[in-house]
Design an enzyme around this catalytic site. Structure first.
Site, PDB file in Angstrom:
ATOM      1  N   GLU A   1       0.676  -1.170   0.055  1.00 47.70           N
ATOM      2  CA  GLU A   1       0.006   0.143   0.052  1.00 47.70           C
ATOM      3  C   GLU A   1       0.993   1.120  -0.092  1.00 47.70           C
ATOM      4  O   GLU A   1       0.717   2.061   0.702  1.00 47.70           O
ATOM      5  CB  GLU A   1      -0.833   0.122   1.273  1.00 47.70           C
TER       6      GLU A   1
ATOM      7  N   GLU B   1      -5.849  -8.063  -0.139  1.00 45.02           N
ATOM      8  CA  GLU B   1      -6.459  -7.869   0.849  1.00 45.02           C
ATOM      9  C   GLU B   1      -7.835  -7.655   0.889  1.00 45.02           C
ATOM     10  O   GLU B   1      -8.330  -6.770   0.139  1.00 45.02           O
ATOM     11  CB  GLU B   1      -5.936  -6.683   1.777  1.00 45.02           C
TER      12      GLU B   1
HETATM   13  O1  AHR Z   1      -5.300  -5.912   7.128  1.00 51.40           O
HETATM   14  C1  AHR Z   1      -5.172  -4.582   7.999  1.00 51.40           C
HETATM   15  C2  AHR Z   1      -4.497  -3.413   7.291  1.00 51.40           C
HETATM   16  O2  AHR Z   1      -5.276  -2.971   6.113  1.00 51.40           O
HETATM   17  C3  AHR Z   1      -3.225  -3.778   6.639  1.00 51.40           C
HETATM   18  O3  AHR Z   1      -1.982  -3.758   7.486  1.00 51.40           O
HETATM   19  C4  AHR Z   1      -3.059  -2.728   5.513  1.00 51.40           C
HETATM   20  O4  AHR Z   1      -2.283  -3.310   4.411  1.00 51.40           O
HETATM   21  C5  AHR Z   1      -4.368  -2.608   5.228  1.00 51.40           C
HETATM   22  O5  AHR Z   1      -4.610  -1.203   5.033  1.00 51.40           O
END
Ligand code: AHR
Length: 501
Positions: free
Chosen positions: A172, A291
């Site tokens: 990210e 994610e």
């Molecule tokens: O999964 C929680 C967080 O969400 C992670 O650390 C990050 O990559 C995202 O913003």
């Protein structure tokens, strides 16, 4: 309400990459410490890993796991987690204002992953660190012997290299909250150079470059185009992240966010195609949705807490209690991944244990499966093979995120061994759907197994004292008649139906 639909054996979307059902676990909250690892717990094995949690993990048949972060990785020093445990430094984790004891590092995690039968997908720190540290880490992990880093690994008791092929080039990095946040061009250049160097060490490596943190970022979707313009030929995947919620208590709109996700995937696929054409490139870049999950129940409270707390060790963080509504939503979302398996090759539920997770474990206490565990497990077990197109003709609704959302959300997968699996969710709040599905090209089919999540209140949850309050049961009411599947699908219900030829 009547719904007619059609599936044909010949209308193949794509061969599904099994890694579509992967997971993510980060050094944050109680995901690692008192999640998978709790020496002294009555269920701990000789390495300190919890057997009860491990069993729930194994039952998911997870193909790959992304580790060790997340936001955490952007300031992580991987060397802190190797060598004798008593010599490892305690560090401040700037991402979550926590203390990291480093009692679990790459070698401990590799033991856990091997026992779980899961392939590691490792994330590199391209936030506070860069190419040199990344290549040292890859040498430690993947080089056989005879060099400083590989011999150091051997001296730590790991004779054989791990042969990790999936490498995430940071996390990210478009996000201003990230340690070492970067501009798109700056990051694209770094990712390109890092990918080239790592490929020299591990020629069959697959490189995952960071896409946007989510589709609401002001830099989305220019970020994807600009990053790919710098590194297209040297990467294999671009990541997508998206978290969901129903803060407005509008169930139909919540379910409609699956359509929004389809648009997100389509936009990234468009950016990939644009850059490929611009560069006259031969290689393909796919999507790694590394994610995804529901994250809203405690999000604001958690955010207030961790921004001001005093560097606790393994604190309670992001421990969402998932309800039945979330399970229905996740069923639909996984269907979307199957329907877009032509472009989405890898996807990781974020995360796996305690932190926004399908599995929960109390410190010194029991472990249990949350509601969302079930659609994830069914997709992982039975969503492998060839994704087939399903044409649906039935009632739809409009909501603020999308129009023409079909009440019936359905995906079909032709599995090895003469089975066809359907995953279906009736999103309607009150109406039963009368389904008439024509199944072309298979010959006669019969229902071999039908499991359902149904009959619960939308807010029903599982917990340590009611671990199976929301759990699958045998389904009924769907029958085959030659090449048709017919029957009634109750409102707000999830179904996994296996048909045998
Ligand atoms: O999964 C929680 C967080 O969400 C992670 O650390 C990050 O990559 C995202 O913003």
């Amino acid at each position: 309400m009547r719904v007619s639909a059609a599936v044909h054996k010949g209308f193949v979307i794509s061969e599904i990459d099994n890694r579509l059902y992967s997971a993510f676990i980060e050094h944050m909250g109680r995901a690692i410490y008192s999640g998978i690892y709790e020496p002294g717990h009555s269920q701990a094995d000789e390495n300190g890993f919890r057997r009860d949690v491990m069993q729930f993990v194994k039952d998911l048949a997870i193909p790959a796991i992304r580790y060790p972060g997340g936001n955490f990785v952007s300031a992580y020093r991987w060397e802190d987690g190797i060598g004798p445990k008593e010599n490892r430094p305690v560090r401040l984790d700037l991402a979550w204002r926590s203390k990291e004891t480093n009692q679990v590092g790459i070698n401990e995690f590799a033991v856990w992953a091997k026992d779980a039968g899961i392939e590691m997908m490792l994330a590199l720190n391209l936030g506070s660190r860069g190419l040199d540290d990344a290549r040292n880490f890859v040498e430690y992990v993947n080089h056989p012997s005879g060099t400083y880093w590989s011999d150091l690994r051997r001296s730590h008791g790991v004779a054989d290299p791990y042969g990790v092929t999936m490498w995430c080039l940071g996390n990210e990095l478009d996000g201003p909250w990230q340690i070492g946040h970067k501009e798109a061009k700056e990051y694209g250049r770094l990712a390109d150079e890092t990918a080239k160097a790592l490929r020299a060490l591990t020629p069959n490596a697959e490189m995952i470059v960071c896409g946007s943190s989510n589709d609401q970022m002001p830099t989305y979707p220019d970020w994807e185009r600009e990053v790919l313009e710098e590194c297209y030929e040297n990467v294999d995947y671009i990541s997508l992240h998206k978290y969901f919620g129903n803060s407005s208590h509008d169930t139909l709109n919540y379910f409609g966010k699956v359509e929004e996700t389809g648009r997100y995937i389509q936009a990234i696929a468009g950016a990939i195609d644009f850059v490929k054409a611009k560069k006259r490139a031969k290689n393909d870049v796919y999507i790694c949705f590394d994610e995804w999950n529901v994250w809203y129940h405690k999000r604001e409270d958690d955010s207030r807490r961790w921004r001001t707390w005093n560097w606790p060790e393994a604190p309670d963080l992001l421990e969402e209690d998932y309800n039945f509504e979330d399970a229905l939503f996740i069923g639909c979302l996984l269907n979307e991944f199957i329907r877009r398996s032509d472009r989405v090759r890898i996807a990781c539920i974020a995360q796996l244990v305690n932190v926004i997770a399908p599995i929960r474990a109390e410190k010194n206490g029991p472990a249990w499966r949350q509601t969302i565990y079930w659609p994830y497990q069914f997709a992982s077990l039975y969503g492998r093979g060839r994704a087939l197109r399903v044409a649906v003709d039935g009632p739809t609704y409009d909501c603020s995120v999308a129009d023409d959302v079909a009440y019936l959300d359905v995906a079909a997968v032709e599995n090895e061994g003469g089975m066809l699996t359907l995953f279906a969710v009736n999103r309607h709040l009150t109406e039963t759907l009368d389904l008439d599905l024509s199944l072309g090209g298979f010959g006669a089919l019969r229902v071999a197994e039908h499991r359902t999540l149904a009959g619960h209140g939308l807010r029903d949850t599982n917990g340590p004292d009611k671990p199976d309050a929301v759990a699958p049961k045998g389904g009924s009411g769907l029958v085959t008649d030659g090449d048709r599947l017919q029957g009634r699908i109750a409102p707000l219900s999830y179904h996994m139906i296996r048909l045998s030829v």
